[in-house]
Design an enzyme around this catalytic site. Structure first.
Site, mmCIF file in Angstrom:
data_model
loop_
_atom_site.group_PDB
_atom_site.id
_atom_site.type_symbol
_atom_site.label_atom_id
_atom_site.label_comp_id
_atom_site.label_asym_id
_atom_site.label_seq_id
_atom_site.Cartn_x
_atom_site.Cartn_y
_atom_site.Cartn_z
ATOM 1 N N CYS A 174 0.834 -1.209 0.000
ATOM 2 C CA CYS A 174 0.000 0.000 0.000
ATOM 3 C C CYS A 174 0.865 1.254 0.000
ATOM 4 O O CYS A 174 1.417 1.639 1.035
ATOM 5 C CB CYS A 174 -0.929 0.002 1.211
ATOM 6 S SG CYS A 174 -2.006 1.449 1.293
ATOM 7 N N CYS A 232 -0.442 4.102 2.194
ATOM 8 C CA CYS A 232 -0.286 3.823 3.630
ATOM 9 C C CYS A 232 1.147 4.088 4.089
ATOM 10 O O CYS A 232 1.377 4.645 5.167
ATOM 11 C CB CYS A 232 -0.638 2.374 3.942
ATOM 12 S SG CYS A 232 -2.257 1.833 3.389
ATOM 13 N N ASP A 233 2.125 3.656 3.282
ATOM 14 C CA ASP A 233 3.504 3.577 3.756
ATOM 15 C C ASP A 233 4.518 4.432 3.002
ATOM 16 O O ASP A 233 5.689 4.469 3.371
ATOM 17 C CB ASP A 233 3.978 2.119 3.705
ATOM 18 C CG ASP A 233 3.132 1.211 4.592
ATOM 19 O OD1 ASP A 233 2.659 1.696 5.637
ATOM 20 O OD2 ASP A 233 2.935 0.037 4.230
#
Length: 320
Positions: A135, A138-139
């Site tokens: 992701c 997300c990261d």
């Protein structure tokens, strides 16, 4: 064969399921959550979550899920650590099986999520959350000014590579074939971006590093040449698989296996069955959007049950 009766059954245990559990339990509904053997959803594989509101310093993924579960338990949600094995949504009372045990409910919320497709390498799984991710949104923030790789050849892979250029100093886009499956406009954007280095005809044989990613071992599929590429992160973008196999024939799904929501909300093809999270949302795939849809599903379920109760009272009054 005995059965246990509940007002609401929630299938799943990620942000969508646990948010739905919090809301339905606070509404004083009898709530059972079939959490599965691997409970907690994909956030259990995430080391630190920095984009969930309310945690200015970030929070570890497993801790966030533990907090959400504790909150649901506080309001009375009961949990079973097992996988649902079969469902029957055809009647007014819906039934969910765990092996030979049957659980009945007037309303069901399906929040089983979707699982990222991985390369299948032992080293990849060992380093998930330690430099390996599925992701970018997300990261990506954790890889500021670092060199990383994105694996894949579809629109998602190219979109993630382009997104990651906001943070990384260099993005190597690695694909097994000699051309991408992505749309032409995405290919043009990726190939013309100064931070993106495209590597065709290449597969990852190993993710390098003991406690964190330090690089990847690559094999050129045409020449058989093996090389190592030093980097700090690997983003696997070869697709997601919705966890919907037990709902085949029970709920309407799209061609990719995601549950279809009526009107784009949380209603499904079966009355009294609602959906939340990544099991139907293949666009955003974020913890906060999953939680939001869990709230919607819970409120819709509560409204539905109120309607059932009113109908029952009216029928009883008419009979007398």
């Amino acid at each position: 064969m005995s059965s246990e009766k509940n007002r609401v059954i929630i299938i799943g245990s990620g942000p969508a399921a646990l948010t739905a559990a919090i809301y339905t339990s606070r509404a004083n509904l009898d709530v059972l959550c079939i959490a599965g053997y691997a409970s907690g959803g994909q956030l259990m594989l995430t080391s630190e979550v920095e984009n969930f509101p309310g945690f200015p310093e970030g929070i570890m993924g497993p801790e966030l899920m533990g907090n959400m579960r504790a909150q649901a338990e506080r309001f009375g949600t009961r949990f079973i650590e097992a996988d649902a094995s079969k469902v029957d949504f055809s009647g007014t009372v819906h039934r969910v099986w765990i092996e030979d045990e049957v659980y009945e409910a007037e309303a069901v919320i399906v929040a089983t999520g979707a699982s990222a497709k991985w390369l299948g390498l032992e080293s990849e799984q060992r380093l998930v959350g330690r430099g390996v991710s599925s992701c970018a949104t997300c990261d990506g923030f954790f890889f500021r000014n670092k060199e990383i790789a994105v694996i894949g050849g579809g629109d998602t892979a190219l979109e993630e590579a382009l997104f990651l250029t906001k943070f990384a100093s260099k993005v190597s886009l690695i694909h097994r074939r000699d051309k991408f499956r992505a749309s032409k406009i995405m290919q043009e954007r990726a190939s013309s971006h100064p931070k993106i280095n495209i590597i065709y005809d290449t597969a990852i044989e190993e993710v390098l590093g003991e406690t964190n990613v330090t690089g990847v071992k690559l094999r050129n599929l045409k020449t058989d040449e093996v090389t190592e590429l030093p980097l700090s992160g690997v983003f696997v973008a070869i697709g997601h698989q919705p966890n919907t196999s037990i709902f085949n024939g029970a709920l309407k799904m799209n061609e990719s296996g995601y549950i279809e929501a009526v009107g784009g909300e949380t209603l499904t093809s079966e009355t009294g069955v609602f959906v939340a999270g990544d099991v139907f949302d293949f666009r955003y795939r974020q913890a906060i959007t999953a939680a939001g849809s869990g709230c919607k599903a819970a409120l819709e379920a509560e409204k539905y049950l109120e309607g059932l109760h009113s109908e029952s009272e009216e029928a009883l009054t008419a009979a007398n």
